[in-house]
Each structure stands twice: as C-alpha cells, then as structure tokens.
Design a protein around this motif. Structure first.
Motif, PDB file in Angstrom:
ATOM      1  N   LEU A  44       0.616  -1.156   0.118  1.00  0.00           N
ATOM      2  CA  LEU A  44       0.104   0.019  -0.104  1.00  0.00           C
ATOM      3  C   LEU A  44       0.889   1.279   0.007  1.00  0.00           C
ATOM      4  CD1 LEU A  44      -2.900   0.825   0.228  1.00  0.00           C
ATOM      5  CD2 LEU A  44      -2.800   0.993   2.546  1.00  0.00           C
ATOM      6  N   GLU A  45       1.983   1.269   0.759  1.00  0.00           N
ATOM      7  CA  GLU A  45       2.781   2.307   0.918  1.00  0.00           C
ATOM      8  C   GLU A  45       3.430   2.663  -0.562  1.00  0.00           C
ATOM      9  OE1 GLU A  45       5.862   3.242   3.674  1.00  0.00           O
ATOM     10  OE2 GLU A  45       4.837   2.093   5.327  1.00  0.00           O
ATOM     11  N   ASN A  46       3.697   1.584  -1.237  1.00  0.00           N
ATOM     12  CA  ASN A  46       4.383   1.657  -2.616  1.00  0.00           C
ATOM     13  C   ASN A  46       3.311   2.226  -3.536  1.00  0.00           C
ATOM     14  OD1 ASN A  46       7.124  -0.337  -3.705  1.00  0.00           O
ATOM     15  ND2 ASN A  46       5.495   0.809  -5.337  1.00  0.00           N
ATOM     16  N   ILE A  47       2.156   1.964  -3.519  1.00  0.00           N
ATOM     17  CA  ILE A  47       1.110   2.414  -4.433  1.00  0.00           C
ATOM     18  C   ILE A  47       0.970   3.928  -4.254  1.00  0.00           C
ATOM     19  CG2 ILE A  47      -1.215   2.553  -4.877  1.00  0.00           C
ATOM     20  CD1 ILE A  47      -1.287  -0.487  -4.849  1.00  0.00           C
ATOM     21  N   VAL A  48       0.953   4.239  -2.629  1.00  0.00           N
ATOM     22  CA  VAL A  48       0.870   5.635  -2.508  1.00  0.00           C
ATOM     23  C   VAL A  48       2.078   6.488  -2.822  1.00  0.00           C
ATOM     24  CG1 VAL A  48       0.593   7.307  -0.503  1.00  0.00           C
ATOM     25  CG2 VAL A  48      -0.845   5.370  -0.547  1.00  0.00           C
TER      26      VAL A  48
ATOM     27  N   LEU B 277      -3.042  13.624   6.640  1.00  0.00           N
ATOM     28  CA  LEU B 277      -3.692  12.647   5.879  1.00  0.00           C
ATOM     29  C   LEU B 277      -3.504  11.088   6.267  1.00  0.00           C
ATOM     30  CD1 LEU B 277      -6.470  12.602   4.009  1.00  0.00           C
ATOM     31  CD2 LEU B 277      -4.475  12.178   2.152  1.00  0.00           C
ATOM     32  N   LEU B 278      -4.488  10.423   6.606  1.00  0.00           N
ATOM     33  CA  LEU B 278      -4.178   8.947   6.838  1.00  0.00           C
ATOM     34  C   LEU B 278      -4.904   8.369   5.784  1.00  0.00           C
ATOM     35  CD1 LEU B 278      -3.416   6.722   8.814  1.00  0.00           C
ATOM     36  CD2 LEU B 278      -5.646   6.907   9.823  1.00  0.00           C
ATOM     37  N   ILE B 279      -4.303   7.440   5.001  1.00  0.00           N
ATOM     38  CA  ILE B 279      -4.968   6.538   3.865  1.00  0.00           C
ATOM     39  C   ILE B 279      -4.809   5.058   4.482  1.00  0.00           C
ATOM     40  CG2 ILE B 279      -4.507   5.862   1.675  1.00  0.00           C
ATOM     41  CD1 ILE B 279      -3.128   8.460   1.010  1.00  0.00           C
ATOM     42  N   THR B 280      -6.056   4.487   4.173  1.00  0.00           N
ATOM     43  CA  THR B 280      -6.096   3.142   4.727  1.00  0.00           C
ATOM     44  C   THR B 280      -6.716   2.162   3.447  1.00  0.00           C
ATOM     45  OG1 THR B 280      -8.492   3.221   5.356  1.00  0.00           O
ATOM     46  CG2 THR B 280      -6.883   4.020   6.915  1.00  0.00           C
ATOM     47  N   GLN B 281      -6.461   0.991   3.537  1.00  0.00           N
ATOM     48  CA  GLN B 281      -6.985   0.197   2.532  1.00  0.00           C
ATOM     49  C   GLN B 281      -8.317  -0.487   2.925  1.00  0.00           C
ATOM     50  OE1 GLN B 281      -4.312  -2.050   0.461  1.00  0.00           O
ATOM     51  NE2 GLN B 281      -5.772  -3.815  -0.594  1.00  0.00           N
ATOM     52  N   ILE B 282      -8.582  -0.691   4.113  1.00  0.00           N
ATOM     53  CA  ILE B 282      -9.887  -1.172   4.707  1.00  0.00           C
ATOM     54  C   ILE B 282     -10.887   0.019   4.736  1.00  0.00           C
ATOM     55  CG2 ILE B 282     -11.033  -2.259   6.657  1.00  0.00           C
ATOM     56  CD1 ILE B 282      -9.573  -4.052   5.270  1.00  0.00           C
TER      57      ILE B 282
ATOM     58  N   ILE C  26      -7.987   4.192   0.281  1.00  0.00           N
ATOM     59  CA  ILE C  26      -7.115   4.277  -1.063  1.00  0.00           C
ATOM     60  C   ILE C  26      -7.870   4.545  -2.443  1.00  0.00           C
ATOM     61  CG2 ILE C  26      -6.811   1.883  -0.985  1.00  0.00           C
ATOM     62  CD1 ILE C  26      -4.035   4.188  -1.930  1.00  0.00           C
ATOM     63  N   ILE C  27      -8.693   3.769  -2.447  1.00  0.00           N
ATOM     64  CA  ILE C  27      -9.153   3.905  -3.575  1.00  0.00           C
ATOM     65  C   ILE C  27      -9.790   5.335  -3.945  1.00  0.00           C
ATOM     66  CG2 ILE C  27     -11.323   2.988  -5.048  1.00  0.00           C
ATOM     67  CD1 ILE C  27     -10.890   0.289  -3.963  1.00  0.00           C
TER      68      ILE C  27
ATOM     69  N   TRP D 206      -8.674   7.881  -2.563  1.00  0.00           N
ATOM     70  CA  TRP D 206      -7.805   8.996  -2.665  1.00  0.00           C
ATOM     71  C   TRP D 206      -7.162   8.827  -4.073  1.00  0.00           C
ATOM     72  CZ3 TRP D 206      -2.364   8.040  -3.173  1.00  0.00           C
ATOM     73  CH2 TRP D 206      -1.804   9.404  -3.035  1.00  0.00           C
ATOM     74  N   LEU D 207      -6.991   7.697  -4.807  1.00  0.00           N
ATOM     75  CA  LEU D 207      -6.481   7.471  -5.943  1.00  0.00           C
ATOM     76  C   LEU D 207      -7.362   8.193  -6.971  1.00  0.00           C
ATOM     77  CD1 LEU D 207      -5.133   3.766  -5.883  1.00  0.00           C
ATOM     78  CD2 LEU D 207      -3.873   5.868  -5.770  1.00  0.00           C
ATOM     79  N   LEU D 208      -8.694   8.070  -6.711  1.00  0.00           N
ATOM     80  CA  LEU D 208      -9.482   8.694  -7.826  1.00  0.00           C
ATOM     81  C   LEU D 208      -9.921  10.197  -7.626  1.00  0.00           C
ATOM     82  CD1 LEU D 208     -12.145   5.554  -8.181  1.00  0.00           C
ATOM     83  CD2 LEU D 208     -10.169   6.064  -9.409  1.00  0.00           C
ATOM     84  N   GLU D 209      -9.306  10.784  -6.543  1.00  0.00           N
ATOM     85  CA  GLU D 209      -9.940  12.284  -6.352  1.00  0.00           C
ATOM     86  C   GLU D 209      -9.328  13.172  -7.559  1.00  0.00           C
ATOM     87  OE1 GLU D 209      -8.631  13.276  -2.457  1.00  0.00           O
ATOM     88  OE2 GLU D 209      -6.284  13.415  -3.041  1.00  0.00           O
ATOM     89  N   ASN D 210      -9.731  14.267  -7.597  1.00  0.00           N
ATOM     90  CA  ASN D 210      -9.073  15.209  -8.593  1.00  0.00           C
ATOM     91  C   ASN D 210      -7.983  15.782  -7.863  1.00  0.00           C
ATOM     92  OD1 ASN D 210     -11.066  14.582 -10.814  1.00  0.00           O
ATOM     93  ND2 ASN D 210     -12.475  16.108  -9.888  1.00  0.00           N
TER      94      ASN D 210
END
Length: 397
Positions: free
Chosen positions: A305-309, A369-374, A390-391, A393-397
C-alpha cells in the motif's frame, strides 16, 4: 493507442519553445506511445508528415546507428535550414555521443525536439553541460489507477472498481499487461522484469553477477516500506548464500534508480530540518513487478500500500521524503511548490492506537492525511486528521 492526456498536455504546453523535451521512465511505461500521440496531434494541427522526423533506435532498421557520426549521417540528407522540423528520438541513449548532435540541431535549425530514454544518466554529464537548463524533463510512469480504469472501460463509481483495484494491486499498470488476457499477464511481467535487469542494468553497466543483483531486487521488493541500509542488505544476502560487499550493494542501488526500477525516499529529520544519510526506503515502479520480484507470493500488505501511495504522489508532481520526528516515523512528507502534505499509510486502523498519533506531533499547520486500505464509512477523521480509503484517494481530482 490509449490516450494519456496528462503527459500529452505537457508536451503540447512546451511545443515550439527553445527547450528540448526529455521523456524519461522505465522500459515499457509508454514513452513510445506518447511520442506517437504527439505525432498524431501535430498531424491533426496540419503539420506536414515530412516535417515530423521520428526515429526509434531500438527498431531493426536503426540498429546500425550507434555513434555520433552514424546519427549525423542519418539526419543530414533530410534537413533543410529553411524549414521547421519536429524531431522525435526514441531511446536516444542507444547512440553514443547523441548529446552533441541534439544540441547542434537545436542551435542550427528551426525545430522542436523531443527525446526519450530509459536511464536517468542521460540527464547528467554532457547533456546538462551542453544545454545548461535548456531542457524540460517529463517523467512518465506505468498507468495510474485512474488510467487503469479508463483503459479497461470501467466507470468511476461502478461496482467493478473495488475488484479492479485488487487486479491493479496484483498485476500493476504496465499498459501491455493491463490490456492482456489474465492468463499471460505474469508472462509479460516476467519479460519486462528480465529485460530491465539484463539489458537496462546488467548489459549497460557491465554487471556480471546478475544473481546478486536479482537477490537485491528481491530483497527490496519484499521489504517495501522498511528503512534500508546497504550494510544490513549485504548481511542478509550473505546469510542466504549471496556474498556481496557493501560497496557493490551501494553501486547496484544506484543502478536500480538509474533504470527507474526503484525510487528512493530519503529520510528527512523534521526537527533538525535536514536529510539523514543513514537509510532510506525503496519503492518499486510498479505493483506487478514487485509481485514478480518476490516470486508472486502474497504478503507485506502495508508495504504494498505504501508503494502505491508513493508512486501516486510522484505522479502528481510531489517530491517525496520519509519523515523522522524524534523517534517516530512519518510515512511520507510530500512537497510541491508551496504545499506540504504529511501522510500516514495503514492497511487497517489498529484497535489500541491510532496511526494519526505521529501526525499529531507535527507542530505546523500543513495538511495531514491518513490513508487506509480497509474502508471505514463511519470514520471521516481522527482528532481532526482526515481518514480516506486508498481507492477514494487515487480517484480524487
């Protein structure tokens, strides 16, 4: 060809300025396609095909062009100083002495020049000296999750998005992998991985001990999210029967960065406002390559998850460090112009403590910011610090 508007718009923005556009990125990340998209854009603007000179130095017809003299001989018959040209040179680093030729074209002809390369060294040494600031680097990466959804015709907000993220986490975002049937995705990933290791690193840097190099790659991929020191890596590899010195590990780490296979997050002391030389974290350029490097076994979900972020942050133009605040760690300190963003990443929120505790100790007022997968639909923030899936966050503008 799949449109990659973010990168294409950057090329268009710098069109016809006195600066060479240098597209950099790992092999198979889409550099050649971006050149073709730019070529199609120019044609759509009414520019004659004769004015667009495109060369890919990995093409069979150009395998004999490997020296400065060869390149000059290739170009000279097609040039006229009374015309305007758009030059596109793909994998230009294959030609020795290309920097002087490219700079000569810029000085002598009315032209727009774009070059691509798969090694960070092309931006150092002679090129930097000759151009002295007259180039613009455009880094390109495998598909972001947004691009992944677009390539697979999955609408944002549809029920398929969660399932698509699991596929993205498993196979990554290399365009050829995303578009392939699932039965051959791993085969394609293995081919990309081997080509990077054998061609872009071993052959170019004359590395004969590929076993040690692969051992290092496997170690880094398996320890994503952990602080890495050359000495500890050497000790671990020796315990596994791979005898390699600290100096060799340091050299290999630099080669992995030069080939854009790994990116290093340097450790930054927030209290002392200085970089620490002791260690750093290494993030692999694509989730699919990470899985390939560790033998396709699951595990280290927080590291994945860290890698993707991390990759998404550098795609968005942030300079990303690993924060240290006294004895506590801040996963990411991301800077962009006047903006600073502090991020903690966790697969799930622990029951007995909050990942936000470290963030709360930072005294300034920049965004945290705190990013979670669950997914936690009922938790919007903790002590005023936003919590986001995470999803989302990845899809935000």
């Amino acid at each position: 060809m799949i449109q990659r508007d973010m990168y294409l718009n950057k090329l268009i923005k710098f069109k016809d300025i006195d600066a060479i556009k240098v597209i950099t990125g790992v092999r198979r990340s889409g550099k050649s396609v971006l050149l073709m998209l730019y070529r199609d854009y120019l044609k759509g603007r009414g520019i004659s095909e004769k004015s667009i000179l495109y060369y890919n130095f990995e093409d069979f017809d150009l395998l004999g062009i490997r020296t400065q003299k060869d390149l000059i001989g290739l170009l000279t018959p097609r040039l006229n100083k009374n015309k305007h040209y758009y030059f596109m040179f793909d994998e230009i680093q294959m030609v020795d002495g290309w920097q002087s030729v490219i700079n000569g074209l810029r000085v002598s002809y009315n032209c727009d020049i774009v070059v691509t390369g798969s090694n960070a060294k092309m931006l150092s040494g002679e090129l930097a000296t000759l151009l002295s600031g007259r180039y613009v680097e455009i880094p390109i990466y495998p598909f972001s999750f947004k691009e992944f959804l677009s390539a697979k015709n999955i609408a944002i907000g549809s029920r398929r998005v969660d399932e698509a993220f699991l596929e993205y986490e498993r196979y990554g975002g290399f365009p050829s992998v995303v578009l392939a049937d699932e039965t051959i995705k791993d085969t394609i990933l293995s081919g990309i991985f081997d080509t990077i290791i054998l061609n872009d690193i071993s052959m170019r840097a004359n590395v004969r001990d590929t076993e040690s190099l692969r051992g290092l790659v496997g170690f880094l991929a398996d320890n994503t999210g952990q602080l890495i020191k050359a000495a500890s890596v050497a000790g671990t590899l020796k315990s596994e029967g791979i005898n390699v010195s600290n100096h060799t590990i340091e050299r290999y780490l630099q080669l992995l960065e030069d080939a854009f296979l790994f990116y290093r997050g340097r450790q930054y002391d927030l209290r002392g406002r200085a970089y620490l030389r002791t260690a750093g974290k290494y993030f692999i350029v694509d989730p699919g390559l990470r899985r390939n490097a560790v033998g396709r076994r699951p595990g280290n979900y927080s590291g994945q998850l860290e890698n993707i972020v991390y990759l998404e942050l550098i795609r968005r133009g942030y300079k990303v460090d690993v924060g240290k605040l006294d004895t506590k760690e801040i996963d990411f300190v991301a800077r962009r112009i006047d903006e600073i963003l502090y991020i903690q990443v966790t697969y799930e929120i622990p029951r007995n403590s909050y990942e936000t505790d470290n963030l709360l100790n930072i005294s300034d007022n920049y965004q945290k910011l705190l990013i979670t997968q669950i997914h936690y639909p009922d938790i919007k923030d903790i002590d005023g610090i936003p919590v986001i899936n995470i999803i989302d966050w990845l899809l935000e503008n």
